[in-house]
Design a protein around this motif. Structure first.
Motif, PDB file in Angstrom:
ATOM      1  N   ALA A   1     -12.332   2.772  66.871  1.00 57.04           N
ATOM      2  CA  ALA A   1     -12.965   1.607  66.225  1.00 57.04           C
ATOM      3  C   ALA A   1     -13.230   1.986  64.773  1.00 57.04           C
ATOM      4  N   ILE A   2     -12.681   1.185  63.853  1.00 59.68           N
ATOM      5  CA  ILE A   2     -12.850   1.493  62.424  1.00 59.68           C
ATOM      6  C   ILE A   2     -13.703   0.412  61.763  1.00 59.68           C
ATOM      7  N   GLU A   3     -14.657   0.856  60.982  1.00 59.93           N
ATOM      8  CA  GLU A   3     -15.447  -0.077  60.176  1.00 59.93           C
ATOM      9  C   GLU A   3     -15.135   0.189  58.699  1.00 59.93           C
ATOM     10  N   PHE A   4     -14.695  -0.835  58.005  1.00 58.65           N
ATOM     11  CA  PHE A   4     -14.551  -0.743  56.543  1.00 58.65           C
ATOM     12  C   PHE A   4     -15.864  -1.245  55.954  1.00 58.65           C
ATOM     13  N   MET A   5     -16.546  -0.402  55.208  1.00 57.15           N
ATOM     14  CA  MET A   5     -17.875  -0.759  54.728  1.00 57.15           C
ATOM     15  C   MET A   5     -18.131  -0.235  53.315  1.00 57.15           C
ATOM     16  N   ASP A   6     -19.221  -0.722  52.752  1.00 55.04           N
ATOM     17  CA  ASP A   6     -19.673  -0.278  51.436  1.00 55.04           C
ATOM     18  C   ASP A   6     -21.169   0.023  51.601  1.00 55.04           C
ATOM     19  N   THR A   7     -21.582   1.186  51.174  1.00 59.55           N
ATOM     20  CA  THR A   7     -22.990   1.574  51.383  1.00 59.55           C
ATOM     21  C   THR A   7     -23.958   0.670  50.616  1.00 59.55           C
ATOM     22  N   ASP A   8     -23.440  -0.116  49.657  1.00 59.43           N
ATOM     23  CA  ASP A   8     -24.304  -1.033  48.910  1.00 59.43           C
ATOM     24  C   ASP A   8     -24.168  -2.483  49.374  1.00 59.43           C
ATOM     25  N   CYS A   9     -23.428  -2.685  50.475  1.00 59.47           N
ATOM     26  CA  CYS A   9     -23.244  -4.053  50.979  1.00 59.47           C
ATOM     27  C   CYS A   9     -24.365  -4.367  51.980  1.00 59.47           C
TER      28      CYS A   9
ATOM     29  N   ALA B   1      -1.427   3.947  57.763  1.00 58.65           N
ATOM     30  CA  ALA B   1      -2.077   5.251  57.583  1.00 58.65           C
ATOM     31  C   ALA B   1      -3.493   5.057  57.035  1.00 58.65           C
ATOM     32  N   LEU B   2      -4.365   5.968  57.402  1.00 57.41           N
ATOM     33  CA  LEU B   2      -5.734   5.984  56.873  1.00 57.41           C
ATOM     34  C   LEU B   2      -6.000   7.449  56.563  1.00 57.41           C
ATOM     35  N   GLU B   3      -5.936   7.767  55.292  1.00 62.33           N
ATOM     36  CA  GLU B   3      -6.018   9.173  54.907  1.00 62.33           C
ATOM     37  C   GLU B   3      -7.121   9.385  53.881  1.00 62.33           C
ATOM     38  N   GLY B   4      -7.464  10.626  53.694  1.00 64.87           N
ATOM     39  CA  GLY B   4      -8.469  10.979  52.698  1.00 64.87           C
ATOM     40  C   GLY B   4      -9.329  12.115  53.211  1.00 64.87           C
ATOM     41  N   GLU B   5     -10.516  12.247  52.634  1.00 61.68           N
ATOM     42  CA  GLU B   5     -11.437  13.276  53.097  1.00 61.68           C
ATOM     43  C   GLU B   5     -12.585  12.607  53.842  1.00 61.68           C
ATOM     44  N   PHE B   6     -13.037  13.238  54.914  1.00 56.10           N
ATOM     45  CA  PHE B   6     -14.115  12.647  55.691  1.00 56.10           C
ATOM     46  C   PHE B   6     -15.297  13.610  55.809  1.00 56.10           C
ATOM     47  N   TYR B   7     -16.462  13.009  55.972  1.00 64.09           N
ATOM     48  CA  TYR B   7     -17.695  13.773  56.163  1.00 64.09           C
ATOM     49  C   TYR B   7     -18.147  13.571  57.604  1.00 64.09           C
ATOM     50  N   ASN B   8     -18.356  14.659  58.321  1.00 66.39           N
ATOM     51  CA  ASN B   8     -18.765  14.534  59.729  1.00 66.39           C
ATOM     52  C   ASN B   8     -20.120  15.182  59.992  1.00 66.39           C
ATOM     53  N   GLY B   9     -20.887  15.389  58.939  1.00 64.47           N
ATOM     54  CA  GLY B   9     -22.210  15.973  59.107  1.00 64.47           C
ATOM     55  C   GLY B   9     -22.323  17.388  58.587  1.00 64.47           C
ATOM     56  N   SER B  10     -21.154  18.028  58.425  1.00 61.84           N
ATOM     57  CA  SER B  10     -21.222  19.425  57.971  1.00 61.84           C
ATOM     58  C   SER B  10     -20.467  19.672  56.664  1.00 61.84           C
ATOM     59  N   GLY B  11     -19.673  18.740  56.228  1.00 62.79           N
ATOM     60  CA  GLY B  11     -18.914  18.931  54.989  1.00 62.79           C
ATOM     61  C   GLY B  11     -17.732  17.982  54.947  1.00 62.79           C
ATOM     62  N   TRP B  12     -16.980  18.048  53.852  1.00 63.58           N
ATOM     63  CA  TRP B  12     -15.830  17.155  53.666  1.00 63.58           C
ATOM     64  C   TRP B  12     -14.555  17.890  54.040  1.00 63.58           C
ATOM     65  N   SER B  13     -13.735  17.254  54.846  1.00 64.22           N
ATOM     66  CA  SER B  13     -12.437  17.841  55.187  1.00 64.22           C
ATOM     67  C   SER B  13     -11.383  16.738  55.300  1.00 64.22           C
TER      68      SER B  13
ATOM     69  N   ILE C   1     -22.836   8.187  50.447  1.00 65.31           N
ATOM     70  CA  ILE C   1     -22.191   8.073  51.774  1.00 65.31           C
ATOM     71  C   ILE C   1     -22.889   9.015  52.759  1.00 65.31           C
ATOM     72  N   ILE C   2     -23.164  10.244  52.307  1.00 67.77           N
ATOM     73  CA  ILE C   2     -23.840  11.226  53.173  1.00 67.77           C
ATOM     74  C   ILE C   2     -25.235  10.709  53.546  1.00 67.77           C
ATOM     75  N   ALA C   3     -25.947  10.182  52.538  1.00 64.09           N
ATOM     76  CA  ALA C   3     -27.318   9.687  52.783  1.00 64.09           C
ATOM     77  C   ALA C   3     -27.308   8.507  53.749  1.00 64.09           C
ATOM     78  N   PHE C   4     -26.293   7.625  53.612  1.00 62.93           N
ATOM     79  CA  PHE C   4     -26.186   6.457  54.499  1.00 62.93           C
ATOM     80  C   PHE C   4     -25.920   6.918  55.932  1.00 62.93           C
ATOM     81  N   ARG C   5     -24.956   7.819  56.072  1.00 66.77           N
ATOM     82  CA  ARG C   5     -24.568   8.279  57.418  1.00 66.77           C
ATOM     83  C   ARG C   5     -25.710   9.025  58.099  1.00 66.77           C
ATOM     84  N   ASP C   6     -26.272  10.006  57.350  1.00 62.32           N
ATOM     85  CA  ASP C   6     -27.303  10.866  57.954  1.00 62.32           C
ATOM     86  C   ASP C   6     -28.692  10.233  57.918  1.00 62.32           C
TER      87      ASP C   6
END
Lengths: 196, 226
Positions: B84-92, B49-61, B143-148
């Protein structure tokens, strides 16, 4: 066949076995004692009830193992939006295997109930053998140890907010088997073992 | 020679054989009627399972990876959607460097007709964590700043807005508590997984050192022209 209807194949024998194990089992089997003389004695009734319970425990455990294998293939068996949803419990990879060896709980249940079946079946065949008292003690200890496993699995179900009805039937069979083994162990310790 | 018949031994042996027969018949029925697949992160195993809240550009759900799976998918079916899943760290630093490739791959294989890709759609997902390393101090804002690719947050000692590549158009899951990362036994970032539409892991970067995600997609994902 509906999964809850199929569950009755295991639940009914477990309940019948449990009723035979209890002290008031005599009133239930009085009409059958002529055809099955072993049911006329307290010892015979508890042995019969325990055999039935352990057989049902083996069967429901194998069914649980089968369900967990089917779910791992991507299928479903008893998924439901209600609290009774064995797919959600058995299919949860975080909880559906033992934490040490990673064996599915259904497989462990099937093995343990086979051991219990061996203990009670061989004891019922030769109730006066010198090893019977040991076998009845082993059965009591194993089923008592099962209470801790049941406690842990019920805790998992509370965490998931779901109940697996097949697992609960196996838990009930273990509790019934504990009562049966304990009663036989106490009878075996008394001097009336052959007259009860 | 005198033979003796031992009743007691006979009872226990016969009983044991009968119960063992019952046990093995049960196991054989299960073996014959099912093909169990273990849950894990190795190739050929069912993705955990891979669960939690995700940000897709408009908010967290709420996010649940299981919603992507199609149990009826058969190998070669081009209509099934891969993941395709990437496990990452915004400071890596390596994750920052690979952000450009991820943007290109997500555009090329994400179902955009203008990309020229005629294969099955690959849905890209990133699971952003915060590694227990000095200087790695992430947050949802980062995370938002990295993505956007927006300014104002620091990603690996630089402004997130200056990271290489375009802004990403795929969801980022909040895994700052490392829960998903631990569940997937990810030892370092970035780590990549390519998953079939039926939820079976087809490729992982940890099992294929030297190979990259793009090569894996080109090799494993079915295409019309192939």
């Amino acid at each position: 066949m509906d999964s809850n209807l199929q569950l009755m194949l295991y639940l009914i024998p477990t309940l019948l076995g449990f009723l035979l194990i209890l002290p008031f089992g005599r009133s239930l089997v009085t009409p059958l004692t002529e055809k099955y003389p072993s049911l006329a004695s307290e010892r015979g009734r508890v042995f019969s009830g325990l055999l039935l319970t352990c057989l049902a425990g083996v069967a429901v455990s194998f069914q649980t193992l089968w369900i967990s294998s089917k779910i791992s293939e991507g299928g479903n068996f008893c998924a439901s939006n209600s609290i009774l949803s064995c797919d959600d419990v058995i299919g949860n990879p975080e909880y559906n295997t033992d934490p040490i060896f990673g064996i599915p709980w259904g497989g462990i249940g099937a093995f343990v109930f086979c051991v219990l079946l061996y203990l009670v079946y061989s004891s019922s065949k030769e109730p006066n053998a010198d090893w019977v008292s040991s076998y009845l003690k082993y059965g009591t200890y194993i089923t008592f140890a099962g209470f801790f496993v049941i406690g842990m699995l019920v805790y998992y179900e509370i965490q998931m907010e779901k109940i697996c009805q097949y697992c609960t039937t196996a838990h009930f069979a273990n509790i019934a088997a504990f009562i049966g083994f304990y009663r036989l162990m106490r009878m075996n310790e008394s001097k009336d073992w052959n007259t009860i | 020679m005198k033979y003796t018949y031992d009743d007691e031994a006979d009872v226990r042996t016969t009983t044991l054989i009968r119960v063992l027969a019952l046990f093995f018949v049960g196991i054989m029925i299960i073996a014959a009627t099912t093909s169990p697949i273990a849950t894990g992160t190795k190739e050929g195993e069912r993705a955990p399972a891979l669960e939690g809240e995700f940000y897709n550009g408009s908010g967290w759900s709420d996010f649940n990876l299981e919603s992507y799976w199609d149990a009826g998918w058969v190998e070669g079916d081009i209509t099934g959607q891969w993941v395709a899943i990437e496990f990452m760290d915004t400071d890596c630093p390596y994750c920052v460097q690979s952000a450009e490739k991820m943007a290109v791959d997500a555009n090329d294989f994400g179902g955009d007709a203008s990309s020229g890709w005629d294969g099955a759609v690959v849905n890209f997902i990133a699971s952003a964590t915060e590694l227990d390393i000095s200087g790695h101090d992430s947050s949802r804002a980062e995370i938002i700043a990295f993505r956007d690719k927006t300014a104002g947050e620091e990603c690996a000692s630089s402004d997130c807005g200056s990271r290489p590549g375009a802004a990403h158009n795929f969801p980022y899951i909040d895994d700052l508590d490392q829960e998903n990362m631990k569940k997937w036994k990810v030892s370092g970032t970035p780590s990549y997984y390519l998953i079939q539409p039926d939820g079976i892991i087809a490729w992982s970067s940890s099992a294929n050192p030297g190979e990259n995600l793009r090569d894996a997609i080109l090799t494993l994902v079915p295409r019309e022209s192939a």
